[in-house]
Design a protein around this motif. Structure first.
Motif, short mmCIF file in Angstrom:
data_model
loop_
_atom_site.label_atom_id
_atom_site.label_comp_id
_atom_site.label_asym_id
_atom_site.label_seq_id
_atom_site.Cartn_x
_atom_site.Cartn_y
_atom_site.Cartn_z
N GLU A 16 -1.34 -2.01 2.54
CA GLU A 16 -1.68 -1.68 1.16
C GLU A 16 -2.66 -0.50 1.12
OE1 GLU A 16 -3.23 -5.01 -0.92
OE2 GLU A 16 -1.35 -6.16 -0.83
N LEU A 17 -3.63 -0.53 2.01
CA LEU A 17 -4.62 0.54 2.06
C LEU A 17 -3.98 1.86 2.50
CD1 LEU A 17 -7.47 1.54 1.77
CD2 LEU A 17 -8.02 0.54 3.99
N ILE A 18 -3.10 1.80 3.49
CA ILE A 18 -2.41 3.00 3.95
C ILE A 18 -1.55 3.60 2.83
CG2 ILE A 18 -0.58 3.84 5.49
CD1 ILE A 18 -1.72 1.90 7.61
N ARG A 19 -0.90 2.74 2.08
CA ARG A 19 -0.08 3.22 0.96
C ARG A 19 -0.94 3.94 -0.08
NH1 ARG A 19 1.65 -1.42 -0.71
NH2 ARG A 19 3.14 -1.57 1.00
N LEU A 20 -2.10 3.34 -0.37
CA LEU A 20 -3.03 3.98 -1.31
C LEU A 20 -3.46 5.35 -0.80
CD1 LEU A 20 -4.97 3.73 -3.84
CD2 LEU A 20 -6.68 2.90 -2.20
N CYS A 21 -3.76 5.41 0.49
CA CYS A 21 -4.21 6.68 1.10
C CYS A 21 -3.11 7.73 1.06
CB CYS A 21 -4.66 6.44 2.53
SG CYS A 21 -6.15 5.43 2.67
#
Length: 213
Positions: A77-82
């Motif tokens: 989820e964090l990678i997608r946001l980044c």
């Protein structure tokens, strides 16, 4: 470092909230930026996570699978946001924000130093005059009194300068890790955590398939 997957997930969520705040407002406080750096520092040695995973695969595979599945979901989820906001996040100015954070401390120290220097110069000037006067001369007592007052003020200001210098040095030490940090460093460690998580999940699933009749 002792690994706690629930704690890692919680800290990843905290990082995600901070990045979401920056994407929305285009600013973070120095303390918030330091939280990002502290996350990196805490988990930059991914060998600790690998060793934890290997032990879990050997001894508690079901629990480990559950933990790393949640970790993978969180990091993904964090990678997608980044990835969706990469240009904005690359603009986080850690160096510039450190300089802004330090400026009040440096300015206060500089101002106090200038005051102390001016008092010292005045003290030397009056002391030199007194050296060439007799105690019985007119004006000596008044000049002696002025000299003592300036000397008292100087030593108080000098002590303040030393305190301010120590505060400034402490702040400089505190910002050192943030000053040389970049978003790329944070992104790399998050991706590494996610890659390890995926590898653990695959290894456990493959092992499970092999032992099935």
């Amino acid at each position: 470092m002792k690994i706690s997957i629930p704690q890692m997930i919680e800290r990843i969520s905290a990082v995600k909230r901070l990045l979401e705040k920056y994407i929305s407002s285009k600013q973070l406080t120095f303390e918030e930026e330091r939280d990002l750096v502290n996350f990196f520092i805490a988990y930059q040695n991914t060998n600790d996570l690998v060793e934890y995973a290997l032990d879990g695969i050997r001894n508690t595979p079901d629990e480990t699978l559950s933990e790393f599945t949640l970790l993978h979901q969180s990091s993904e989820e964090l990678i997608r946001l980044c990835n969706d906001n990469m240009q904005a996040l690359l603009a986080i100015d850690f160096k510039g924000d450190c300089e802004k954070h330090l400026k009040p401390f440096e300015q206060e120290y500089k101002t106090a130093s200038e005051v102390a220097t001016a008092l010292w110069q005045k003290l030397q000037e009056i002391s030199n005059r007194l050296d060439f006067m007799m105690e019985s001369e007119d004006g000596y007592s008044e000049l002696r009194k002025e000299c003592d007052e300036i000397e008292d003020r100087y030593y108080k200001e000098h002590a303040r300068v030393e305190d301010l210098f120590e505060r400034m040095r402490n702040e400089q030490a505190k910002v050192a890790a943030v000053y040389y940090f970049s978003f790329e460093m944070l992104f790399i460690i998050i991706k590494k955590i996610d890659e390890i998580s995926q590898s653990v999940i695959e290894d456990i699933n493959n092992t499970t398939e092999e032992v099935q009749p």
